[in-house]
Design an enzyme around this catalytic site. Structure first.
Site, mmCIF file in Angstrom:
data_model
loop_
_atom_site.group_PDB
_atom_site.id
_atom_site.type_symbol
_atom_site.label_atom_id
_atom_site.label_comp_id
_atom_site.label_asym_id
_atom_site.label_seq_id
_atom_site.Cartn_x
_atom_site.Cartn_y
_atom_site.Cartn_z
ATOM 1 N N ASP A 151 -41.661 -27.528 -16.678
ATOM 2 C CA ASP A 151 -42.084 -28.926 -16.574
ATOM 3 C C ASP A 151 -43.531 -29.141 -16.152
ATOM 4 O O ASP A 151 -44.040 -30.263 -16.199
ATOM 5 C CB ASP A 151 -41.148 -29.692 -15.623
ATOM 6 N N ASN A 183 -39.206 -22.933 -14.358
ATOM 7 C CA ASN A 183 -39.346 -24.298 -14.875
ATOM 8 C C ASN A 183 -40.459 -24.392 -15.906
ATOM 9 O O ASN A 183 -41.499 -23.740 -15.777
ATOM 10 C CB ASN A 183 -39.626 -25.264 -13.716
ATOM 11 N N CYS A 209 -50.539 -17.715 -36.352
ATOM 12 C CA CYS A 209 -51.729 -17.020 -35.851
ATOM 13 C C CYS A 209 -51.731 -17.036 -34.314
ATOM 14 O O CYS A 209 -50.746 -17.400 -33.688
ATOM 15 C CB CYS A 209 -53.003 -17.643 -36.430
ATOM 16 N N HIS A 226 -40.312 -18.717 -18.091
ATOM 17 C CA HIS A 226 -39.705 -19.325 -19.278
ATOM 18 C C HIS A 226 -40.680 -20.182 -20.071
ATOM 19 O O HIS A 226 -40.260 -20.973 -20.906
ATOM 20 C CB HIS A 226 -38.471 -20.160 -18.873
ATOM 21 N N THR A 237 -32.556 -22.829 -7.499
ATOM 22 C CA THR A 237 -32.056 -22.141 -8.694
ATOM 23 C C THR A 237 -30.616 -21.717 -8.463
ATOM 24 O O THR A 237 -30.251 -21.306 -7.361
ATOM 25 C CB THR A 237 -32.940 -20.945 -9.108
ATOM 26 N N ASN A 273 -31.331 -24.666 -1.225
ATOM 27 C CA ASN A 273 -30.512 -25.199 -2.315
ATOM 28 C C ASN A 273 -29.578 -26.272 -1.762
ATOM 29 O O ASN A 273 -29.325 -26.330 -0.563
ATOM 30 C CB ASN A 273 -29.696 -24.060 -2.960
ATOM 31 N N CYS A 296 -54.990 -22.579 -38.749
ATOM 32 C CA CYS A 296 -54.464 -21.992 -39.994
ATOM 33 C C CYS A 296 -53.546 -22.933 -40.768
ATOM 34 O O CYS A 296 -53.096 -22.598 -41.860
ATOM 35 C CB CYS A 296 -53.749 -20.671 -39.697
HETATM 36 N N1 APR Z 1 -33.121 -29.213 -3.901
HETATM 37 C C1 APR Z 1 -32.730 -27.907 -3.987
HETATM 38 N N2 APR Z 1 -31.853 -27.457 -4.886
HETATM 39 C C2 APR Z 1 -31.342 -28.354 -5.752
HETATM 40 C C3 APR Z 1 -31.689 -29.722 -5.727
HETATM 41 C C4 APR Z 1 -32.637 -30.159 -4.747
HETATM 42 N N3 APR Z 1 -33.047 -31.434 -4.638
HETATM 43 N N4 APR Z 1 -31.001 -30.354 -6.724
HETATM 44 C C5 APR Z 1 -30.268 -29.404 -7.330
HETATM 45 N N5 APR Z 1 -30.466 -28.196 -6.761
HETATM 46 C C6 APR Z 1 -29.904 -26.885 -7.135
HETATM 47 C C7 APR Z 1 -28.511 -26.901 -7.678
HETATM 48 O O1 APR Z 1 -27.570 -26.809 -6.618
HETATM 49 C C8 APR Z 1 -28.512 -25.649 -8.557
HETATM 50 O O2 APR Z 1 -28.140 -24.502 -7.802
HETATM 51 O O3 APR Z 1 -30.716 -26.405 -8.176
HETATM 52 C C9 APR Z 1 -29.971 -25.489 -8.953
HETATM 53 C C10 APR Z 1 -30.271 -25.771 -10.415
HETATM 54 O O4 APR Z 1 -29.618 -24.800 -11.171
HETATM 55 P P1 APR Z 1 -29.780 -24.729 -12.773
HETATM 56 O O5 APR Z 1 -29.624 -26.098 -13.371
HETATM 57 O O6 APR Z 1 -28.884 -23.641 -13.230
HETATM 58 O O7 APR Z 1 -31.301 -24.361 -12.985
HETATM 59 P P2 APR Z 1 -32.011 -22.951 -12.980
HETATM 60 O O8 APR Z 1 -31.463 -22.076 -11.924
HETATM 61 O O9 APR Z 1 -33.460 -23.235 -12.988
HETATM 62 O O10 APR Z 1 -31.592 -22.389 -14.401
HETATM 63 C C11 APR Z 1 -32.204 -21.210 -14.830
HETATM 64 O O11 APR Z 1 -31.329 -21.493 -17.050
HETATM 65 O O12 APR Z 1 -30.888 -23.346 -18.373
HETATM 66 C C12 APR Z 1 -31.650 -22.190 -18.251
HETATM 67 O O13 APR Z 1 -33.821 -21.721 -18.987
HETATM 68 C C13 APR Z 1 -33.098 -22.604 -18.182
HETATM 69 O O14 APR Z 1 -34.793 -22.015 -16.594
HETATM 70 C C14 APR Z 1 -33.458 -22.390 -16.712
HETATM 71 C C15 APR Z 1 -32.518 -21.273 -16.303
#
Ligand code: APR
Length: 238
Positions: free
Chosen positions: A93, A91, A119, A108, A178, A203, A140
């Site tokens: 953020d 993330n 620079c 990331h 993720t 998740n 710069c």
């Molecule tokens: N709690 C837990 N999991 C959750 C929640 C929650 N409240 N809400 C959503 N999710 C899960 C979703 O089910 C999904 O599997 O979070 C995951 C988010 O997945 P992505 O949107 O693909 O995010 P991420 O895995 O961070 O993506 C990886 O891809 O877009 C690029 O660079 C960007 O860093 C990012 C990378």
């Protein structure tokens, strides 16, 4: 009892409960007529830096008022008491440091960091909206850029190596919010499993890692993670 070594990988889902729009949400809301995947590239920045900066300035404004949730806070609490703990995040953020986490590897980048395109200058900057836009290097005079990894750019090899070592040495890997489809991040927890460690996943839904995980806790991580930690910390005397 000696507390276990823990390595954590977080993705956009850990911040969903804080109202942070994910990259895919941003895509869904169609910023102007652009597909965000076409803006988050070095080529787009070269071609049209003002538009790319306007996109990032918009995302910074969306993130500016978001606050850490119970999952970020739990990870900060773990950081404070576990001697061997590494948080690896995809993330950008900035909510993990805001919650108080200290040992963080940013795979990331960080949207609140700006760095010079010419620079070595970099700065932390939480102004949203930015003025002037695009921001200019005070050292710069060239343009600054967001310190994030764009599509087609390599991850920082040193950070990736540190993350890989942390997961290889960990007794427990936690994979939180993720989709576990973006490599090499999704590969990291396999290092823990390959050395006989445990993998716990948090998740809303099952992912490609779920079949390998020791257990998957389905639900919002702002609820499941604090519960998991409360049970474990007592068992470990923390
Ligand atoms: N709690 C837990 N999991 C959750 C929640 C929650 N409240 N809400 C959503 N999710 C899960 C979703 O089910 C999904 O599997 O979070 C995951 C988010 O997945 P992505 O949107 O693909 O995010 P991420 O895995 O961070 O993506 C990886 O891809 O877009 C690029 O660079 C960007 O860093 C990012 C990378």
């Amino acid at each position: 009892m000696t507390p276990p070594r823990i390595a954590v990988l977080t993705g956009a889902g850990v911040s969903a409960g804080s109202g942070v729009p994910t990259f895919r949400d941003a895509a869904g809301s169609l910023w102007r007529q652009y597909n965000p995947q076409d803006l988050a590239t070095p080529e787009a920045f070269q071609r049209d830096p003002v538009t790319v900066w306007e996109f990032y300035d918009w995302r910074r404004q969306l993130m500016a008022d978001c606050q850490p949730n119970a999952a970020h806070e739990t990870l900060a609490a773990m950081d404070a008491v576990l001697p061997d703990f590494t948080l690896v995040t995809q993330n950008i953020d900035g909510l993990h440091p805001l919650a108080g986490s200290k040992r963080i590897l940013y795979l990331h980048g960080d949207i609140w960091n700006l760095r010079c395109t010419s620079c070595s200058y970099s700065e932390v900057n939480r102004q949203a909206p930015l003025d002037p836009l695009p921001p200019i290097c005070p050292q710069c005079g060239e343009m600054l850029r967001p310190d994030v990894v764009w599509f087609g750019e390599a991850l920082d090899l040193d950070i990736l190596h540190q993350a890989s070592v942390a997961f290889t040495l960990a007794d427990i890997a936690l994979v939180i919010g993720t989709s576990a489809v973006v490599y090499p991040a999704a590969q990291l927890p396999l290092n823990t499993l390959n050395r006989g460690g445990k993998l716990y996943e948090f998740n809303m839904e099952r992912t490609p890692l779920s079949g390998l995980a020791t257990a998957t806790f389905l639900g919002p991580s702002e609820e499941t993670l604090p519960r998991w930690w409360d049970e474990r910390r007592q068992a470990w005397g923390l």
